[in-house]
Design an enzyme around this catalytic site. Structure first.
Site, PDB file in Angstrom:
ATOM      1  N   LYS A  22      -4.384  41.783   0.495  1.00  0.00           N
ATOM      2  CA  LYS A  22      -3.391  40.880   1.096  1.00  0.00           C
ATOM      3  C   LYS A  22      -3.882  39.428   1.099  1.00  0.00           C
ATOM      4  O   LYS A  22      -3.182  38.532   0.658  1.00  0.00           O
ATOM      5  CB  LYS A  22      -3.108  41.322   2.531  1.00  0.00           C
ATOM      6  CG  LYS A  22      -2.481  40.276   3.411  1.00  0.00           C
ATOM      7  CD  LYS A  22      -2.309  40.817   4.800  1.00  0.00           C
ATOM      8  CE  LYS A  22      -2.379  39.937   5.984  1.00  0.00           C
ATOM      9  NZ  LYS A  22      -3.127  38.793   6.137  1.00  0.00           N
ATOM     10  N   ARG A  93       1.295  32.334   8.394  1.00  0.00           N
ATOM     11  CA  ARG A  93       0.237  31.325   8.395  1.00  0.00           C
ATOM     12  C   ARG A  93      -0.086  30.856   6.985  1.00  0.00           C
ATOM     13  O   ARG A  93      -0.365  29.688   6.755  1.00  0.00           O
ATOM     14  CB  ARG A  93      -1.061  31.893   8.993  1.00  0.00           C
ATOM     15  CG  ARG A  93      -0.979  32.388  10.374  1.00  0.00           C
ATOM     16  CD  ARG A  93      -0.818  31.314  11.399  1.00  0.00           C
ATOM     17  NE  ARG A  93      -1.720  30.195  11.241  1.00  0.00           N
ATOM     18  CZ  ARG A  93      -1.666  29.110  11.986  1.00  0.00           C
ATOM     19  NH1 ARG A  93      -0.759  28.994  12.920  1.00  0.00           N
ATOM     20  NH2 ARG A  93      -2.514  28.125  11.800  1.00  0.00           N
ATOM     21  N   CYS A 117      -0.980  31.469  17.434  1.00  0.00           N
ATOM     22  CA  CYS A 117      -1.380  32.631  16.662  1.00  0.00           C
ATOM     23  C   CYS A 117      -1.147  33.895  17.461  1.00  0.00           C
ATOM     24  O   CYS A 117      -1.152  33.880  18.687  1.00  0.00           O
ATOM     25  CB  CYS A 117      -2.825  32.442  16.229  1.00  0.00           C
ATOM     26  SG  CYS A 117      -3.960  33.655  16.742  1.00  0.00           S
ATOM     27  N   ARG A 123      -5.026  28.256  16.065  1.00  0.00           N
ATOM     28  CA  ARG A 123      -5.515  28.396  14.684  1.00  0.00           C
ATOM     29  C   ARG A 123      -5.453  27.022  14.044  1.00  0.00           C
ATOM     30  O   ARG A 123      -4.502  26.691  13.351  1.00  0.00           O
ATOM     31  CB  ARG A 123      -4.655  29.424  13.926  1.00  0.00           C
ATOM     32  CG  ARG A 123      -5.014  30.841  14.319  1.00  0.00           C
ATOM     33  CD  ARG A 123      -4.268  31.874  13.534  1.00  0.00           C
ATOM     34  NE  ARG A 123      -4.811  32.081  12.206  1.00  0.00           N
ATOM     35  CZ  ARG A 123      -4.480  33.117  11.437  1.00  0.00           C
ATOM     36  NH1 ARG A 123      -3.624  34.015  11.867  1.00  0.00           N
ATOM     37  NH2 ARG A 123      -4.998  33.258  10.233  1.00  0.00           N
ATOM     38  N   PRO A 124      -6.483  26.211  14.293  1.00  0.00           N
ATOM     39  CA  PRO A 124      -6.460  24.828  13.795  1.00  0.00           C
ATOM     40  C   PRO A 124      -6.578  24.768  12.267  1.00  0.00           C
ATOM     41  O   PRO A 124      -7.067  25.711  11.646  1.00  0.00           O
ATOM     42  CB  PRO A 124      -7.696  24.198  14.447  1.00  0.00           C
ATOM     43  CG  PRO A 124      -8.607  25.329  14.777  1.00  0.00           C
ATOM     44  CD  PRO A 124      -7.743  26.547  14.974  1.00  0.00           C
ATOM     45  N   ILE A 125      -6.100  23.643  11.694  1.00  0.00           N
ATOM     46  CA  ILE A 125      -6.295  23.443  10.244  1.00  0.00           C
ATOM     47  C   ILE A 125      -6.992  22.102   9.979  1.00  0.00           C
ATOM     48  O   ILE A 125      -6.832  21.504   8.925  1.00  0.00           O
ATOM     49  CB  ILE A 125      -4.976  23.559   9.433  1.00  0.00           C
ATOM     50  CG1 ILE A 125      -3.926  22.567   9.912  1.00  0.00           C
ATOM     51  CG2 ILE A 125      -4.424  24.972   9.460  1.00  0.00           C
ATOM     52  CD1 ILE A 125      -2.840  22.323   8.855  1.00  0.00           C
ATOM     53  N   ASP A 126      -7.778  21.668  10.979  1.00  0.00           N
ATOM     54  CA  ASP A 126      -8.454  20.373  10.827  1.00  0.00           C
ATOM     55  C   ASP A 126      -9.374  20.328   9.615  1.00  0.00           C
ATOM     56  O   ASP A 126      -9.527  19.280   8.974  1.00  0.00           O
ATOM     57  CB  ASP A 126      -9.246  20.042  12.108  1.00  0.00           C
ATOM     58  CG  ASP A 126     -10.230  21.141  12.466  1.00  0.00           C
ATOM     59  OD1 ASP A 126      -9.790  22.277  12.738  1.00  0.00           O
ATOM     60  OD2 ASP A 126     -11.448  20.890  12.439  1.00  0.00           O
ATOM     61  N   GLN A 127     -10.002  21.446   9.263  1.00  0.00           N
ATOM     62  CA  GLN A 127     -10.923  21.444   8.122  1.00  0.00           C
ATOM     63  C   GLN A 127     -10.168  21.330   6.791  1.00  0.00           C
ATOM     64  O   GLN A 127     -10.665  20.736   5.838  1.00  0.00           O
ATOM     65  CB  GLN A 127     -11.808  22.697   8.116  1.00  0.00           C
ATOM     66  CG  GLN A 127     -12.693  22.825   9.337  1.00  0.00           C
ATOM     67  CD  GLN A 127     -13.611  21.609   9.515  1.00  0.00           C
ATOM     68  OE1 GLN A 127     -14.349  21.237   8.617  1.00  0.00           O
ATOM     69  NE2 GLN A 127     -13.537  20.990  10.685  1.00  0.00           N
TER      70      GLN A 127
HETATM   71  N1  EPU Z   1     -11.040  27.016  11.949  1.00  0.00           N
HETATM   72  C1  EPU Z   1     -11.131  25.748  12.422  1.00  0.00           C
HETATM   73  N2  EPU Z   1     -10.548  24.747  11.682  1.00  0.00           N
HETATM   74  C2  EPU Z   1      -9.893  24.991  10.514  1.00  0.00           C
HETATM   75  C3  EPU Z   1      -9.805  26.314  10.049  1.00  0.00           C
HETATM   76  C4  EPU Z   1     -10.385  27.319  10.783  1.00  0.00           C
HETATM   77  O1  EPU Z   1     -11.732  25.477  13.476  1.00  0.00           O
HETATM   78  O2  EPU Z   1      -9.402  24.047   9.902  1.00  0.00           O
HETATM   79  C5  EPU Z   1     -11.679  28.110  12.715  1.00  0.00           C
HETATM   80  C6  EPU Z   1     -10.666  29.131  13.213  1.00  0.00           C
HETATM   81  O3  EPU Z   1     -10.107  28.745  14.459  1.00  0.00           O
HETATM   82  C7  EPU Z   1     -11.504  30.380  13.305  1.00  0.00           C
HETATM   83  C8  EPU Z   1     -12.500  30.217  12.146  1.00  0.00           C
HETATM   84  O4  EPU Z   1     -12.511  28.835  11.831  1.00  0.00           O
HETATM   85  O5  EPU Z   1     -12.209  30.400  14.502  1.00  0.00           O
HETATM   86  C9  EPU Z   1     -12.175  31.014  10.881  1.00  0.00           C
HETATM   87  O6  EPU Z   1     -10.855  30.725  10.442  1.00  0.00           O
HETATM   88  P1  EPU Z   1     -10.396  30.833   8.917  1.00  0.00           P
HETATM   89  O7  EPU Z   1      -9.905  29.496   8.482  1.00  0.00           O
HETATM   90  O8  EPU Z   1     -11.469  31.485   8.138  1.00  0.00           O
HETATM   91  O9  EPU Z   1      -9.144  31.804   9.027  1.00  0.00           O
HETATM   92  P2  EPU Z   1      -7.819  31.737   8.166  1.00  0.00           P
HETATM   93  O10 EPU Z   1      -8.123  31.290   6.792  1.00  0.00           O
HETATM   94  O11 EPU Z   1      -6.747  31.033   8.904  1.00  0.00           O
HETATM   95  C10 EPU Z   1      -8.042  34.117   7.141  1.00  0.00           C
HETATM   96  C11 EPU Z   1      -7.243  35.385   7.144  1.00  0.00           C
HETATM   97  C12 EPU Z   1      -7.348  36.055   8.500  1.00  0.00           C
HETATM   98  C13 EPU Z   1      -8.821  36.282   8.837  1.00  0.00           C
HETATM   99  C14 EPU Z   1      -9.624  34.979   8.743  1.00  0.00           C
HETATM  100  C15 EPU Z   1     -11.112  35.177   8.917  1.00  0.00           C
HETATM  101  C16 EPU Z   1      -5.481  34.857   5.588  1.00  0.00           C
HETATM  102  C17 EPU Z   1      -4.047  34.595   5.363  1.00  0.00           C
HETATM  103  N3  EPU Z   1      -5.855  35.077   6.845  1.00  0.00           N
HETATM  104  O12 EPU Z   1      -7.448  33.267   8.126  1.00  0.00           O
HETATM  105  O13 EPU Z   1      -6.712  37.313   8.329  1.00  0.00           O
HETATM  106  O14 EPU Z   1      -8.938  36.787  10.149  1.00  0.00           O
HETATM  107  O15 EPU Z   1      -9.409  34.391   7.440  1.00  0.00           O
HETATM  108  O16 EPU Z   1     -11.614  36.054   7.969  1.00  0.00           O
HETATM  109  O17 EPU Z   1      -6.271  34.911   4.654  1.00  0.00           O
HETATM  110  C18 EPU Z   1      -5.603  39.261   8.974  1.00  0.00           C
HETATM  111  O18 EPU Z   1      -5.575  39.580   7.776  1.00  0.00           O
HETATM  112  O19 EPU Z   1      -5.312  40.046   9.905  1.00  0.00           O
HETATM  113  C19 EPU Z   1      -5.998  37.899   9.327  1.00  0.00           C
HETATM  114  C20 EPU Z   1      -5.737  37.348  10.503  1.00  0.00           C
END
Ligand code: EPU
Length: 429
Positions: A22, A93, A117, A123-127
């Site tokens: 997925k 997302r 979330c 679920r920030p996207i600052d990075q």
């Molecule tokens: N984070 C930040 N800033 C950012 C991005 C992330 O502080 O700009 C923090 C988040 O708050 C979190 C950590 O970094 O604490 C990790 O977040 P990540 O960005 O890795 O998560 P994501 O890309 O939004 C994906 C999966 C999630 C999975 C996470 C971690 C997708 C669509 N979603 O989310 O999958 O939990 O990586 O592996 O790929 C799931 O499949 O059930 C699911 C939630």
């Protein structure tokens, strides 16, 4: 409101075929709009999140068709819009990947973003934003829409991620592969789906090195051309069936997987006393006795995945002794524990830590999924429970698991999907 009805207590036997991943698919599909040609992607799971993404691309004018179950053909040669602000975006997302994809292709993007979330917290996207800014884009957020403008061109840059983020790593990779010069992402995420996206983009003509390590180097190219690609198998779906066997008992051959991607999960299941036998691209898991207690902390890959934490939590409720789970990725992801307690579990949650005291059995109850993996945890508990479990809010589960009911039925589980007609509530006088 549809639901699953599970008569628990039946061990699972047989074979299960794992679908495409997925979290790779939901990145590769939007990345396909970077390609000025026809892309054919095989091994795509037919799950709700993929169906929504196909709809989003169609709304933009991209030609998307399923040439057979599991294979999508995406032709975005006619795409001339960089704006995706429809309500469909708010449903998932992963629509944030359109920012990187639009930026790469048009140097501009306007993308509506979903709010909070499902598993609590932000679920920030600052990075992601920091990465795009480093590549030369002006970023702004107004009224729930992210605006990105790099009309003067994207330029390669050195980007150090402050947190290891799957989404930011993939999103920056998409924009950077069309930037001028070299981009280096440091402290990058290393999940198998990062490598999969890089392999997909490289097979379309990108120049990305180091995916799977924490330093990814991307040399920008001027154009990506079409081709054929096959998505990796879903490590979390595989882990979920393993957890189901651990809870309900039995012996199942988990097929079409990359065993290496599952090491972080199988190591913990072995520690709990499950037997594993690896055969080529399959693993047989067998439950032979009582489950042992463990301690586990979720971490970015190759650590134990947060997306398996609720499913493992359900299993640990049935282990002898006291287990401890620490959530190391998300702020909190234990909403499922309230529902499991209704089934007899003994779980105490304090912030990022859950203390689970093993019980002899679950008893069936009416429970409600609060997100995808929480829902999977409830199904697992239901399979092991004495009596009948009804799981509501299954739309969450069907966002990410392909044919969960059919696959479990073929393993001998007594699970049915039941349609419940909406009841009209009479208006008050
Ligand atoms: N984070 C930040 N800033 C950012 C991005 C992330 O502080 O700009 C923090 C988040 O708050 C979190 C950590 O970094 O604490 C990790 O977040 P990540 O960005 O890795 O998560 P994501 O890309 O939004 C994906 C999966 C999630 C999975 C996470 C971690 C997708 C669509 N979603 O989310 O999958 O939990 O990586 O592996 O790929 C799931 O499949 O059930 C699911 C939630």
């Amino acid at each position: 409101m549809d639901k699953y009805v599970i008569h628990g207590g039946k061990p699972l036997f047989g074979e299960v075929n794992i679908s495409g991943a997925k979290n790779a698919a939901v990145a590769i599909i939007p990345a396909a709009i970077l390609v000025d040609g026809v892309v054919r992607v095989e091994n795509i799971p037919m799950i709700q999140d993929v169906i929504i993404e196909m709809e989003i691309l169609r709304e933009l004018g991209v030609k998307v068709r399923a040439v057979n179950p599991g294979t999508l053909e995406i032709d975005s040669r006619g795409l001339n819009r960089f704006s995706a602000v429809s309500d469909l975006n708010l449903k998932m997302r992963a629509s944030y990947y359109l920012i990187g994809a639009f930026l790469g292709r048009f140097h501009r993007a306007e993308v509506a973003m979903p709010g909070g979330c499902n598993f609590g917290g932000v679920r920030p996207i600052d990075q992601h934003m920091k990465g795009f800014e480093a590549l030369g884009a002006k970023m702004d957020t107004r009224g729930g829409v992210v605006y990105a403008d790099a009309t003067e061109g994207l330029k390669g840059a050195n980007i150090y991620l402050d947190v290891v983020s799957v989404g930011a790593t993939m999103n920056i990779m998409m924009a950077a592969c069309m930037a001028e010069g070299q981009t280096v992402i440091e402290n990058a995420a290393k999940e198998p789906h990062i490598v999969d996206l890089a392999n997909f983009l490289n097979s379309m003509g990108a120049d990305i090195m180091g995916a799977g390590t924490d330093v990814i180097k991307i040399r920008g190219v001027s154009k990506l051309t079409g081709g054929v690609y096959s998505t990796i198998p879903d490590q979390i779906e595989a882990g979920t069936y393993m957890a189901a066997v651990a809870a309900a008992g039995g012996s199942v051959l988990i097929k079409n997987i990359i065993p290496k991607h599952l090491d972080c999960i199988t190591a913990k299941l072995e520690e709990m006393g499950l037997e594993m036998e690896e055969v080529d691209d399959s693993i047989r898991i067998t439950k032979t006795g009582k489950l042992r207690r463990i301690q586990v902390k979720t971490l970015p890959y190759p650590g134990f995945p947060t997306d398996m934490q609720p499913q493992l939590g359900a299993v640990l409720c049935l282990a002898e002794g006291t287990s401890i789970i620490t959530e190391g990725v998300w702020e909190s992801r234990f909403r499922y524990s309230d529902e499991l307690r209704r089934m007899g579990a003994k779980i105490q949650v304090d912030g990022k830590v859950a203390v689970i005291e093993g019980v002899e059995k679950f008893t069936g109850a009416l429970v409600r999924a609060s997100d995808l993996r929480a829902g999977a945890a409830l199904v697992i508990a239901g399979l092991a429970a004495e009596g009948t479990t009804e799981v509501e809010e299954i739309a969450y589960i069907e966002r990410g698991y392909e044919d969960l009911v059919g696959k479990l039925q073929r393993l001998g589980a007594d699970i049915r999907r039941v349609s419940v007609p909406a009841v009209a509530i009479p208006k008050a006088n």
